[in-house]
Each structure stands twice: as structure tokens, then as C-alpha cells.
Design a protein around this motif. Structure first.
Motif, mmCIF file in Angstrom:
data_model
loop_
_atom_site.group_PDB
_atom_site.id
_atom_site.type_symbol
_atom_site.label_atom_id
_atom_site.label_comp_id
_atom_site.label_asym_id
_atom_site.label_seq_id
_atom_site.Cartn_x
_atom_site.Cartn_y
_atom_site.Cartn_z
ATOM 1 N N ARG A 268 0.810 -1.219 0.000
ATOM 2 C CA ARG A 268 0.000 0.000 0.000
ATOM 3 C C ARG A 268 0.843 1.268 0.000
ATOM 4 O O ARG A 268 0.302 2.364 -0.098
ATOM 5 C CB ARG A 268 -0.936 -0.003 1.211
ATOM 6 C CG ARG A 268 -2.076 -1.002 1.065
ATOM 7 C CD ARG A 268 -2.783 -1.247 2.370
ATOM 8 N NE ARG A 268 -3.091 -0.012 3.044
ATOM 9 C CZ ARG A 268 -3.331 0.057 4.354
ATOM 10 N NH1 ARG A 268 -3.250 -1.040 5.085
ATOM 11 N NH2 ARG A 268 -3.636 1.200 4.914
ATOM 12 N N CYS B 5 -2.987 6.614 -7.168
ATOM 13 C CA CYS B 5 -3.132 5.816 -5.947
ATOM 14 C C CYS B 5 -4.451 5.046 -5.935
ATOM 15 O O CYS B 5 -4.492 3.871 -5.554
ATOM 16 C CB CYS B 5 -3.030 6.715 -4.715
ATOM 17 S SG CYS B 5 -1.366 7.298 -4.341
ATOM 18 N N VAL C 181 2.376 7.490 -1.691
ATOM 19 C CA VAL C 181 3.563 7.484 -2.533
ATOM 20 C C VAL C 181 4.643 8.262 -1.803
ATOM 21 O O VAL C 181 4.380 9.357 -1.288
ATOM 22 C CB VAL C 181 3.292 8.127 -3.919
ATOM 23 C CG1 VAL C 181 4.580 8.258 -4.712
ATOM 24 C CG2 VAL C 181 2.265 7.302 -4.694
ATOM 25 N N THR D 208 -1.512 12.387 -8.487
ATOM 26 C CA THR D 208 -1.167 11.471 -7.394
ATOM 27 C C THR D 208 -2.390 10.701 -6.906
ATOM 28 O O THR D 208 -2.347 9.479 -6.731
ATOM 29 C CB THR D 208 -0.537 12.248 -6.231
ATOM 30 O OG1 THR D 208 0.580 12.997 -6.707
ATOM 31 C CG2 THR D 208 -0.067 11.296 -5.143
ATOM 32 N N GLU D 209 -3.492 11.406 -6.687
ATOM 33 C CA GLU D 209 -4.700 10.730 -6.184
ATOM 34 C C GLU D 209 -5.239 9.720 -7.193
ATOM 35 O O GLU D 209 -5.611 8.594 -6.836
ATOM 36 C CB GLU D 209 -5.779 11.749 -5.841
ATOM 37 C CG GLU D 209 -7.047 11.087 -5.314
ATOM 38 C CD GLU D 209 -8.112 12.082 -4.904
ATOM 39 O OE1 GLU D 209 -9.212 11.627 -4.508
ATOM 40 O OE2 GLU D 209 -7.862 13.301 -4.989
ATOM 41 N N LEU E 255 -3.277 2.143 -3.724
ATOM 42 C CA LEU E 255 -2.210 2.560 -2.821
ATOM 43 C C LEU E 255 -2.740 3.591 -1.832
ATOM 44 O O LEU E 255 -3.705 4.312 -2.120
ATOM 45 C CB LEU E 255 -1.046 3.180 -3.613
ATOM 46 C CG LEU E 255 -0.327 2.287 -4.614
ATOM 47 C CD1 LEU E 255 0.621 3.125 -5.466
ATOM 48 C CD2 LEU E 255 0.432 1.176 -3.894
ATOM 49 N N SER E 256 -2.106 3.680 -0.683
ATOM 50 C CA SER E 256 -2.450 4.702 0.294
ATOM 51 C C SER E 256 -1.436 5.827 0.342
ATOM 52 O O SER E 256 -1.723 6.901 0.879
ATOM 53 C CB SER E 256 -2.565 4.084 1.704
ATOM 54 O OG SER E 256 -3.649 3.196 1.783
ATOM 55 N N TRP F 239 -1.680 12.185 0.073
ATOM 56 C CA TRP F 239 -1.403 11.052 -0.821
ATOM 57 C C TRP F 239 0.091 10.885 -1.079
ATOM 58 O O TRP F 239 0.508 9.852 -1.606
ATOM 59 C CB TRP F 239 -2.111 11.249 -2.168
ATOM 60 C CG TRP F 239 -3.596 11.140 -2.107
ATOM 61 C CD1 TRP F 239 -4.505 12.156 -2.120
ATOM 62 C CD2 TRP F 239 -4.371 9.933 -2.017
ATOM 63 N NE1 TRP F 239 -5.782 11.677 -2.047
ATOM 64 C CE2 TRP F 239 -5.731 10.301 -1.994
ATOM 65 C CE3 TRP F 239 -4.046 8.582 -1.965
ATOM 66 C CZ2 TRP F 239 -6.769 9.371 -1.904
ATOM 67 C CZ3 TRP F 239 -5.074 7.649 -1.882
ATOM 68 C CH2 TRP F 239 -6.407 8.044 -1.854
#
Length: 291
Positions: free
Chosen positions: A3, A90, A98, A86-87, A95-96, A118
Motif C-alpha cells: 500500500r 493511488c 507514494v 497522485t490521487e 495505494l495509500s 497522498w
């Protein structure tokens, strides 16, 4: 748990997938790095996240989307990327967080929470090149007690080895120490918060020595080692910081409880893989409900 994605650089356009990266044939030549995955590999190594500044309020389009990097000297491959990139990445890759793991910024406290939680950037080399007075940090990752689906990220700050500081390329006085013996860091004026549907409580930072209020409107000093809780935080206006640097005034005191922890606040990374949630941080830390 798959994650948290740690990259030397960043996401670039964000139009690549983790599966594509895993299936990429290795090793790559220098020329191959630039062209691999249509430039994605080059950006994974070198692209930077876009940061909000006070100047960006007049041109919000500059902090969203993908733009040519100011560091791109020979081609247009290197990009900078905004919060929306980025959002989107993810959520698509479940993913939670980066981590941009090697981005230097001066002045540098070692880490920064960006893009509404994020993304975090961290720089682990203090006193960069042996002459720049920057702090560094490492990230400690663990599970939250009682809720193993929640990850906690704790930034551990490593203070620089000498106290000479440069602000806006102009030498300034030595940095003061707080009463617990932590070296303090000079902060710039805070960027005004964006308008929201609900009015947020006005921020008021006070000098712990003279009581001056609203330090956030100008330059001031903050002790990150003391934390951000109201009963422990320690701030100084510039006048008091100058007085504490006078001979015989600003000597650090022994820490009564022997705690010399320069850690930042625990930053929760919540949400299951089906519903990733960003890290929340900044002046305060907010817990996300598990996904």
C-alpha cells in the motif's frame, strides 16, 4: 502490504501501472531509461511533485495536472505532477501513499506531507554536500495497535550538525535552541487557506517568550522536536530568537525526562486495498477510518 510505493523520483504523467513496471525487462541502458515506458521510467527516477505556494492562488492551473519540469535541461521528458495525478494513480493502483524518497529542498526539515496526504517526500542526507544546513529524516512504518489494517508512518528528523542558516539566499543569525535543547527552525509566513464551505477555526501561533500573537503571518521560529500539541509546542518571534542568541541567554536546558526524541507525529495510512485513503498530516494529524 503493498500500500506504500517508494520511488526515487515521482509519478511523471502517472499513466503507467505497477504491472507494467514489474514486467519491464532489465537492465536498461542510459538511453533506454529515457524512452522506457514512454518516459515513465525516467520520471520514476527524477520527476517532482508540484507544491502549493501563496503565488499559486492566482494561477491554480499550475498546481494540477502535468507540466514540464524546470530541471529538464536536454529534453521534455521530465515532468512535475500535481495532486490530482497522485490521487488518481493511488486509487487506480490501490495505494495509500507514494513516497518521493530523495528530493532536497532548502530550507529542509527532512520530510513533508503533500497532495492532501497522498504523497510524502523525504530527504535522508543532512548537511547536504557537506555545506548546506539542512535537516534530514527517515520514515518509520508500522501497524496501528488494535487496527492492523491501518499503517502508521512516523517521520524521524535528524537535525543538521551546524547552526548557520540562509534564508532567501541572505545569511541570517544563528538559530536558537528551545528550553529542551532542540535546535529551532525558521518558518515562512503561512499560505492562506483556500475557501471552504465551512469556516475553519482561525490559526493563531503565539511566541512562548513574549506572548506576541499571529506569528504565522510573518517569519518565526518553531521547535519540531517539541511536537505540535498545544501544551508542548514551542514558537518564538524573531525578536525573541535574536535575544536568545545573545551571549549567555539562549543556552539549552537539560531535558528533564531524558527524552531526546525528534520524531514527527504519527501519520496514519488508513483504508483497505479496496478503498485506499491518503495520509493526513501537516500542522495536525487526522485519523482516517479503516476501509
Amino acid at each position: 502490504n503493498g500500500r506504500i510505493l517508494v520511488l526515487h523520483g515521482g509519478l511523471g504523467k502517472g499513466d503507467w501501472t505497477l504491472r507494467q513496471l514489474a514486467e519491464l525487462e532489465r537492465p536498461l541502458s542510459s538511453d533506454g531509461i529515457v524512452s522506457a515506458l514512454d518516459g515513465a521510467v525516467y520520471n520514476i527516477l527524477w520527476s517532482d511533485p508540484v507544491q502549493h505556494t501563496a503565488d499559486d492562488r492566482s494561477q491554480p492551473q499550475a498546481v494540477f495536472g502535468v507540466h514540464r519540469s524546470h530541471r529538464a535541461k536536454h529534453n521534455d521528458t521530465m515532468k512535475v505532477f500535481g495532486r490530482d495525478v497522485t490521487e488518481t494513480f493511488c486509487r487506480r493502483e490501490r495505494l495509500s501513499l507514494v513516497v518521493r524518497s530523495h528530493q532536497f529542498k532548502n530550507p529542509c526539515k527532512g520530510y513533508e506531507v503533500m497532495h492532501d496526504g497522498w504523497l510524502m517526500r523525504v530527504f535522508s542526507a543532512r548537511n547536504y554536500l557537506g555545506k548546506i544546513p539542512n535537516d534530514s529524516a527517515i520514515l518509520l512504518v508500522g501497524h496501528c495497535a488494535g487496527t492492523p489494517e491501518t499503517l502508521l508512518v512516523r517521520p524521524q528528523v535528524l537535525e543538521r550538525l551546524h547552526r548557520t542558516v540562509t534564508v532567501d539566499l541572505v545569511p541570517f543569525e544563528q538559530e536558537p535552541y528551545c528550553p529542551r535543547g532542540h535546535i529551532m527552525q525558521r518558518e515562512r509566513p503561512h499560505m492562506p487557506k483556500c475557501l471552504t464551505l465551512t469556516r475553519a477555526q482561525d490559526e493563531n501561533i503565539e511566541c512562548r517568550r513574549c506572548g506576541a500573537e499571529e506569528l504565522q503571518r510573518t517569519h518565526y521560529y518553531v521547535c519540531r522536536g517539541c511536537g505540535t500539541k498545544p501544551d508542548a509546542s514551542y514558537h518564538l518571534c524573531l525578536d525573541c530568537a535574536h535575544m536568545m542568541n545573545a551571549p549567555g541567554v539562549g543556552a539549552p536546558l537539560e531535558d528533564e525526562d531524558g527524552d531526546d526524541d525528534n520524531s514527527g507525529e504519527d501519520v496514519p495510512v488508513s483504508g483497505g486495498s479496496e478503498d485506499p485513503s491518503p495520509v493526513h498530516g501537516g500542522e495536525e494529524v487526522f485519523a482516517c477510518p479503516p476501509g
